[in-house]
Structures are given as C-alpha cells and as structure tokens.
Design a protein around this motif. Structure first.
Motif, short mmCIF file in Angstrom:
data_model
loop_
_atom_site.label_atom_id
_atom_site.label_comp_id
_atom_site.label_asym_id
_atom_site.label_seq_id
_atom_site.Cartn_x
_atom_site.Cartn_y
_atom_site.Cartn_z
N ILE A 181 20.69 24.67 -26.28
CA ILE A 181 20.40 23.88 -25.81
C ILE A 181 22.39 23.59 -25.65
O ILE A 181 22.68 22.77 -23.94
CB ILE A 181 19.84 22.90 -25.74
CG1 ILE A 181 18.13 23.37 -25.89
CG2 ILE A 181 19.59 21.08 -24.82
CD1 ILE A 181 16.83 22.22 -26.04
N VAL A 182 22.49 22.66 -26.55
CA VAL A 182 23.97 21.48 -26.04
C VAL A 182 24.70 22.39 -25.70
O VAL A 182 25.73 21.98 -24.94
CB VAL A 182 24.37 21.33 -27.77
CG1 VAL A 182 25.88 20.97 -27.28
CG2 VAL A 182 23.87 20.26 -28.09
N ALA A 183 24.96 24.26 -26.41
CA ALA A 183 25.91 25.19 -26.31
C ALA A 183 26.21 25.43 -23.92
O ALA A 183 26.66 25.55 -23.08
CB ALA A 183 25.75 26.90 -26.45
N PHE A 184 25.06 26.05 -24.43
CA PHE A 184 24.22 26.89 -22.60
C PHE A 184 23.99 24.99 -21.67
O PHE A 184 25.11 25.51 -21.22
CB PHE A 184 22.50 27.04 -22.69
CG PHE A 184 22.75 28.28 -23.83
CD1 PHE A 184 23.71 28.92 -23.98
CD2 PHE A 184 21.25 28.73 -23.98
CE1 PHE A 184 23.14 29.44 -24.90
CE2 PHE A 184 20.53 30.07 -24.83
CZ PHE A 184 22.17 30.29 -25.27
N VAL A 185 23.38 24.35 -21.78
CA VAL A 185 23.86 23.19 -20.95
C VAL A 185 24.88 22.34 -21.21
O VAL A 185 24.99 21.79 -19.31
CB VAL A 185 22.46 21.84 -21.31
CG1 VAL A 185 23.11 21.36 -19.87
CG2 VAL A 185 21.73 22.73 -21.06
N GLY A 186 25.87 22.32 -21.91
CA GLY A 186 27.21 21.97 -22.02
C GLY A 186 28.33 22.39 -21.08
O GLY A 186 28.55 22.43 -20.08
N TYR A 187 27.79 23.83 -21.31
CA TYR A 187 28.57 24.73 -20.11
C TYR A 187 28.44 24.87 -19.04
O TYR A 187 29.18 24.31 -17.56
CB TYR A 187 28.63 25.82 -21.35
CG TYR A 187 29.80 26.96 -20.44
CD1 TYR A 187 30.18 26.80 -20.88
CD2 TYR A 187 29.50 27.63 -18.68
CE1 TYR A 187 31.98 28.18 -20.13
CE2 TYR A 187 30.68 28.16 -18.58
CZ TYR A 187 31.51 28.93 -19.11
OH TYR A 187 33.03 29.56 -18.80
N GLN A 188 26.84 24.53 -18.59
CA GLN A 188 26.75 24.15 -17.20
C GLN A 188 27.41 23.17 -16.54
O GLN A 188 27.67 23.30 -15.50
CB GLN A 188 24.87 24.46 -17.41
CG GLN A 188 24.61 24.34 -16.09
CD GLN A 188 24.95 26.03 -15.43
OE1 GLN A 188 25.64 26.56 -15.85
NE2 GLN A 188 25.07 26.08 -13.80
N LEU A 189 27.13 21.96 -17.73
CA LEU A 189 27.42 20.32 -16.96
C LEU A 189 28.31 19.76 -17.08
O LEU A 189 29.01 19.34 -15.51
CB LEU A 189 26.43 19.71 -17.37
CG LEU A 189 25.22 19.90 -17.03
CD1 LEU A 189 23.98 19.05 -18.18
CD2 LEU A 189 24.77 20.44 -15.57
N LEU A 190 29.13 20.55 -18.35
CA LEU A 190 31.28 19.62 -18.19
C LEU A 190 31.99 20.60 -17.37
O LEU A 190 31.79 21.86 -16.93
CB LEU A 190 30.75 20.05 -19.77
CG LEU A 190 30.52 19.31 -20.76
CD1 LEU A 190 30.21 19.85 -22.51
CD2 LEU A 190 30.65 17.39 -20.89
N PRO A 191 33.30 19.67 -16.77
CA PRO A 191 34.24 19.91 -16.73
C PRO A 191 34.53 20.99 -16.98
O PRO A 191 34.97 21.45 -18.52
CB PRO A 191 34.70 18.65 -16.18
CG PRO A 191 33.83 18.15 -16.40
CD PRO A 191 33.05 18.08 -17.72
N ASP A 192 35.51 22.29 -16.43
CA ASP A 192 36.30 22.86 -17.67
C ASP A 192 36.88 22.70 -17.74
O ASP A 192 37.66 23.33 -18.19
CB ASP A 192 36.51 24.34 -15.32
CG ASP A 192 35.43 24.89 -15.20
OD1 ASP A 192 34.52 24.49 -15.45
OD2 ASP A 192 35.70 25.39 -13.44
N SER A 193 37.79 21.53 -17.09
CA SER A 193 38.89 20.96 -18.10
C SER A 193 38.47 20.88 -19.39
O SER A 193 39.43 20.82 -20.72
CB SER A 193 39.47 19.73 -17.77
OG SER A 193 38.13 18.93 -17.76
N TRP A 194 37.59 20.54 -19.60
CA TRP A 194 36.36 19.89 -21.32
C TRP A 194 36.56 21.56 -21.84
O TRP A 194 36.51 21.19 -23.15
CB TRP A 194 35.15 19.39 -20.98
CG TRP A 194 35.64 18.46 -20.47
CD1 TRP A 194 36.99 17.59 -19.77
CD2 TRP A 194 34.77 16.57 -20.69
NE1 TRP A 194 36.60 16.27 -19.32
CE2 TRP A 194 35.74 16.17 -20.15
CE3 TRP A 194 33.28 17.03 -21.51
CZ2 TRP A 194 34.74 14.49 -20.62
CZ3 TRP A 194 32.87 15.81 -21.22
CH2 TRP A 194 33.55 14.14 -21.15
N LEU A 195 36.27 22.44 -21.07
CA LEU A 195 35.94 23.49 -21.82
C LEU A 195 37.16 24.83 -22.12
O LEU A 195 36.68 25.91 -22.30
CB LEU A 195 35.04 24.34 -20.96
CG LEU A 195 33.38 24.02 -21.32
CD1 LEU A 195 32.35 24.14 -20.17
CD2 LEU A 195 32.91 22.69 -22.33
#
Length: 257
Positions: free
Chosen positions: A238-252
């Motif tokens: 959940i953290v991986a999937f939802v985090g990637y979906q919602l977090l800004p691209d700069s964070w990733l």
C-alpha cells in the motif's frame, strides 16, 4: 500401513498437487518473470535503464480499465480458494493457518513491525541494486489519476499479500512439512519461490524478496499465524503503490539513475 509406507504414498500425491497449485498461481508468475528478465538482459541496454511498471493501465477508457482491474484482482484470488479447498481435505482451514480475528492487536502490531523492519532496509536495497545496475527502475503504479485509482491500488496490495502469504507460506510450508522435508529445505524453497516471481524487477528484486521469504517462513513456523504476514505485506505494498501514485515526482527521483 507403516509411517514409511504412508510417506511413500503422500509424497508423490502432494508433489503433484503442489505443482498444479503453483503452476496456476505464483509458479506461473515465476516462469514469466524469468522470461521477462531474460528479455531485459538481451534488450541491448543496461538493466538499470529499463523500467518495470506494476499495476499498469489496461485500457485508455476509465471505466473499462476499472473493470479489468477489479476482475484481475478477483481472479488472482482463485488459487487461494483452491489451496484452502485442498487443505480442507486434511482438516486444515484458515483458522489453523492463523487467519482469523482472535488476536487483532498481536497481528497488527507484529505486522507493522515486520513492515517497518523489512521496508526500510528494502528501500536501501532497491537504491543500491539500481546503482549497481542489477535492477530495473520500478514504477509501482501505472494507473492514471482517476477517482478509483487509490482504492484499486489498495485492493491490489491486499490481494497480493493474501495470494503470496497463503500460497508461498501457509499452503506450501504446510504441505512440505507433511512430506517431512528438512526445515532448512522448506524455508529455502519458500524463499526462492518468493524471490523467483520478482525476477522481472532484476536481481535486486530476487535477493530482497528471498530474504523477506526467509523471515516470513521463520515467523510462520514459530507462530503458526499468517495474519501478521498478510498485514505486513499489505502495508508494504500500500505504501509503495499509493505513495508512488500520490507523491510528487521530485520525491521519487532516487528511483531512477
């Protein structure tokens, strides 16, 4: 019938049963993962410059995509039903595998602890594997930002955790123990299987998930409870999937080279 004669009867039958269950589920995924890794290694560019997308969009039409996503989640759970059906013949049900609500505090507490203990080192392993060139770049979600994307990602994470923990830990370890295989061999088989169907990510994905497989197998053998493992795996995904979906691209940005 002596114990030795019973084992001579049980082993071929359970061996065939395990093969069928795995080929209908995660064993099939392992074969496709190996083919996917071979394709990446022979694609003519470094593995670290290639991308693996989880939860991809299936259709450009939003509600058709939603239909495909929910059907995929539903049908992925069918092998779990088969595993429970086969175990029920030996009077082994979800309760005997530790899938119940008798100890919610224990299950959630240990699940969260396992998720933290595996997730944080796992992030470092992903980064290191990418920098070493032994892993592809991982894109945990390929869904468009529809209203239903986050709920579907959460359901996908829960489905992954149920399928993997029930089949790779609960079902497989229970059957292998009945076949009286050495514990070291049982743990190794469960861990290697878990790593093998993550080979599509690269060698780092195999190593990280095999280590996770050893930890989860040892936990189940000691506690006889799958619920904490399902909770832990659900939280990780959940953290991986939802985090990637919602977090800004700069964070990733650290996920790419």
């Amino acid at each position: 019938m002596t114990v030795e004669e019973q084992q001579q009867t049980i082993r071929p039958r359970y061996g065939a049963e395990i093969t069928i269950v795995l080929l209908l589920s995660l064993g099939q995924s392992a074969v496709y993962s190996i083919v996917s890794l071979i394709a990446k290694l022979t694609a003519g560019k470094p593995l670290a410059q290639q991308t693996t997308t989880l939860n991809p969009t299936v259709s450009p039409r939003p509600y058709l995509d939603l239909t495909y996503q929910t059907l995929g989640i539903f049908f992925a759970l069918i092998p779990v039903a088969l595993a429970f059906f086969l175990l029920a013949k030996d009077r082994i049900g979800p309760r005997e595998l530790g899938i119940d609500y008798r100890r919610p505090g224990y299950d959630i507490g240990w699940g969260a602890g396992l998720a933290a203990g595996i997730g944080l080192p796992g992030l470092l392993l992903v980064y290191a594997a990418l920098q070493l060139g032994i892993n592809a770049q991982i894109r945990p979600s390929g869904l468009e930002p529809y209203w239903w994307s986050v709920p579907v990602l959460i359901l996908s994470a829960i489905q992954n955790s149920i399928v993997e923990e029930v089949i790779v830990v609960g079902y497989l370890i229970t059957r292998l123990r009945t076949m009286e295989l050495p514990l070291v061999q049982i743990i190794a088989l469960s861990a290697v299987l878990r790593g093998s169907y993550h080979l599509y990510q690269g060698f780092g994905g195999f190593i990280g998930n095999a280590i996770m497989g050893v930890v989860f197998a040892l936990f189940f053998l000691r506690t006889k409870r799958l619920m904490p493992l399902i909770v832990a795996h659900s939280l990780l995904d959940i953290v991986a999937f939802v985090g990637y979906q919602l977090l800004p691209d700069s964070w990733l940005s650290w996920l790419s080279v």
